[in-house]
Design an enzyme around this catalytic site. Structure first.
Site, mmCIF file in Angstrom:
data_model
loop_
_atom_site.group_PDB
_atom_site.id
_atom_site.type_symbol
_atom_site.label_atom_id
_atom_site.label_comp_id
_atom_site.label_asym_id
_atom_site.label_seq_id
_atom_site.Cartn_x
_atom_site.Cartn_y
_atom_site.Cartn_z
ATOM 1 N N GLY A 72 46.403 18.023 59.814
ATOM 2 C CA GLY A 72 45.059 18.570 59.678
ATOM 3 C C GLY A 72 44.215 18.406 60.934
ATOM 4 O O GLY A 72 43.493 19.324 61.340
ATOM 5 N N THR A 73 44.310 17.250 61.553
ATOM 6 C CA THR A 73 43.503 16.984 62.745
ATOM 7 C C THR A 73 43.834 17.974 63.858
ATOM 8 O O THR A 73 42.934 18.536 64.500
ATOM 9 C CB THR A 73 43.738 15.536 63.225
ATOM 10 O OG1 THR A 73 43.343 14.651 62.167
ATOM 11 C CG2 THR A 73 42.946 15.231 64.482
ATOM 12 N N HIS A 203 50.372 15.750 54.175
ATOM 13 C CA HIS A 203 50.409 14.475 53.453
ATOM 14 C C HIS A 203 49.345 14.336 52.369
ATOM 15 O O HIS A 203 49.338 13.366 51.625
ATOM 16 C CB HIS A 203 50.380 13.292 54.433
ATOM 17 C CG HIS A 203 49.080 12.999 55.089
ATOM 18 N ND1 HIS A 203 48.262 11.985 54.659
ATOM 19 C CD2 HIS A 203 48.459 13.544 56.150
ATOM 20 C CE1 HIS A 203 47.199 11.918 55.450
ATOM 21 N NE2 HIS A 203 47.294 12.861 56.358
ATOM 22 N N CYS A 327 39.166 6.728 57.980
ATOM 23 C CA CYS A 327 38.971 6.312 59.361
ATOM 24 C C CYS A 327 37.786 5.365 59.488
ATOM 25 O O CYS A 327 37.635 4.662 60.458
ATOM 26 C CB CYS A 327 38.723 7.537 60.247
ATOM 27 S SG CYS A 327 39.475 9.032 59.632
HETATM 28 C C1 LIG Z 1 42.984 14.157 55.858
HETATM 29 C C2 LIG Z 1 42.050 15.211 56.307
HETATM 30 C C3 LIG Z 1 42.137 15.755 57.601
HETATM 31 C C4 LIG Z 1 43.115 15.238 58.625
HETATM 32 O O1 LIG Z 1 44.439 15.591 58.336
HETATM 33 P P1 LIG Z 1 45.618 14.755 59.028
HETATM 34 O O2 LIG Z 1 46.854 15.495 58.622
HETATM 35 O O3 LIG Z 1 45.542 13.377 58.449
HETATM 36 O O4 LIG Z 1 45.387 14.776 60.494
HETATM 37 C C5 LIG Z 1 41.256 16.751 57.958
HETATM 38 N N1 LIG Z 1 40.338 17.203 57.095
HETATM 39 C C6 LIG Z 1 40.229 16.723 55.839
HETATM 40 C C7 LIG Z 1 39.191 17.276 54.929
HETATM 41 C C8 LIG Z 1 41.064 15.698 55.406
HETATM 42 O O5 LIG Z 1 40.933 15.208 54.178
#
Ligand SMILES: *Cc1c(COP(=O)(O)O)cnc(C)c1O
Length: 387
Positions: A72-73, A203, A327
């Protein structure tokens, strides 16, 4: 001691058995590089193409609109910086988002600002919903990218993404949505909502950490953040993580298949948990409870307590919750989301987020209903507050 209760599915989820089974051969005999022309390569390429098709289908998209990323990041960074860097060349000068986004968006926006973008933050109401007049005032034709998350990861608020994307489009502004907490929890499709770019993470839906997918609508372009080969249409070069892509495809497919059967159960358990806690703790505040909310998130504050002590006490009793974004755990600062929606500091520092998912059963809910109020009383006694 009863079995531990995991109520932190918004932080991460266990890898599903079906997903693990689907990915395993790619750590064994099917180890080929999808860019190789021999049989090992072709086998990996076929699996990767199939995975892309299936992720696309789960989003109501076409395979050529999907690129695999590390999560997601990375999707969020690619969406914001990739759009900004391309469109600043075409005279766009601003980027727009909300103050309740995940840090991956807020930090990427901030980086765009360092590169010369004017950063505009949309006003939100007491539940985190974007205020229409603010949207109309800030999303003008000088904006490179407007990003609004579909479901908030701390309080569960669901934004009207279809309507916002339409409004952005009518002004010629590119629209991105972080759908990491939305996908698999509420129905969504690229066929029915006009977003241009969308972020997905594995995940949070039963695939492993370190895999995600970005949807980029046909005809929309972003500048890559990395340079190398032509994998993933050049948007995201590097040898693809075939096993994880296969895992994401299986998890995405299952999430869509089960949405209509699983989410009503999750919602019913969340509502039951909320009702019971509100009955037992009359001064408790459930954040965003009046807004459209995703089924899996409950964020509750009880005055006279603090998140860190509550999370530790819960953990000692075998219950895993969070104070909001993972975080930030360990820090005493109140959540930026609760601050942005105007929650008084006294309540913001007491927030406990419970997020339900595949490991949640009615017995888990019952356990927390019994335990939580007792821990609150104890915390209040320790803090010297009469309860
Ligand atoms: C967990 C999350 C992310 C980050 O995703 P990762 O795969 O952990 O990098 C981004 N946005 C939201 C809303 C999330 O819950």
């Amino acid at each position: 001691m009863p079995a531990p209760v995991y109520l932190d599915h918004a932080a991460t989820t266990p890898v599903r058995a079906e997903v693990l089974a689907a990915m395993e051969p790619f750590y064994g005999p099917k180890f080929g590089n999808p860019s190789s022309i021999h049989r090992w390569g072709r086998e990996a390429r076929a699996a990767l193409d199939d995975a892309r098709e299936r992720v696309a289908a789960a989003l109501g998209a076409s395979a050529d609109e999907i690129a695999f990323t590390s999560g997601g990041t990375e999707c969020d960074n690619l969406a914001i910086l990739g759009s900004w860097r391309l469109l600043r060349e075409k005279g766009k000068r601003a980027v727009v988002t909300t103050p309740i986004e995940h840090k991956a968006i807020l930090a990427a926006m901030h980086h765009a600002h360092h590169e010369g973008a004017e950063e505009r933050l949309l006003a939100v109401d007491g539940s985190g919903l974007v205020r229409e007049e603010s949207f109309d005032a800030l999303v003008r034709d000088d904006v490179a990218i407007c990003s609004v998350m579909w479901v908030n990861n701390e309080i569960g608020t669901v934004q009207p993404i279809g309507a916002l994307a339409e409004r952005a489009k009518s002004r010629g502004v590119l629209f991105h949505t972080d759908a990491v907490q939305a996908f698999g929890h509420i129905p969504l499709s690229a066929k029915t909502a006009a977003f241009d770019i969308l972020s997905l993470s594995g995940h949070k839906i039963g695939a492993p950490k370190g895999i995600g997918a970005i949807y980029i609508r046909r005809g929309t372009f972003v500048e890559p953040l990395q340079f190398g080969g032509s994998q993933n249409r050049g948007v995201r070069p590097g040898t693809e993580n075939v096993a994880a892509a296969v895992a994401l495809a299986r998890a995405a497919e299952l999430a869509v298949e089960e949405l209509e059967t699983e989410m009503p159960k999750i919602r019913a358990m969340r509502d039951e948990l909320q009702r019971e806690l509100e009955t037992r703790l009359p001064d408790a505040v459930v954040h965003a409870s009046g807004a459209p909310r995703a089924p899996h998130i409950l964020n509750i504050s009880v005055p006279g307590t603090d998140s860190e002590s509550m999370l530790m006490a819960l953990d000692m009793s075998g219950v895993a919750c969070s104070s909001g974004s993972a975080c930030q755990s360990g820090a005493v600062d109140p959540s930026h989301v609760l601050e942005a929606i105007g929650v008084p500091r006294e309540l913001a520092i007491a927030a406990v987020r419970m997020s339900l998912g595949s490991l949640t059963t009615p017995a888990c809910v019952e356990r927390v209903v019994q335990l939580f109020p007792a821990l609150i009383s104890k915390a209040r006694r320790l803090a010297g507050v009469v309860s």
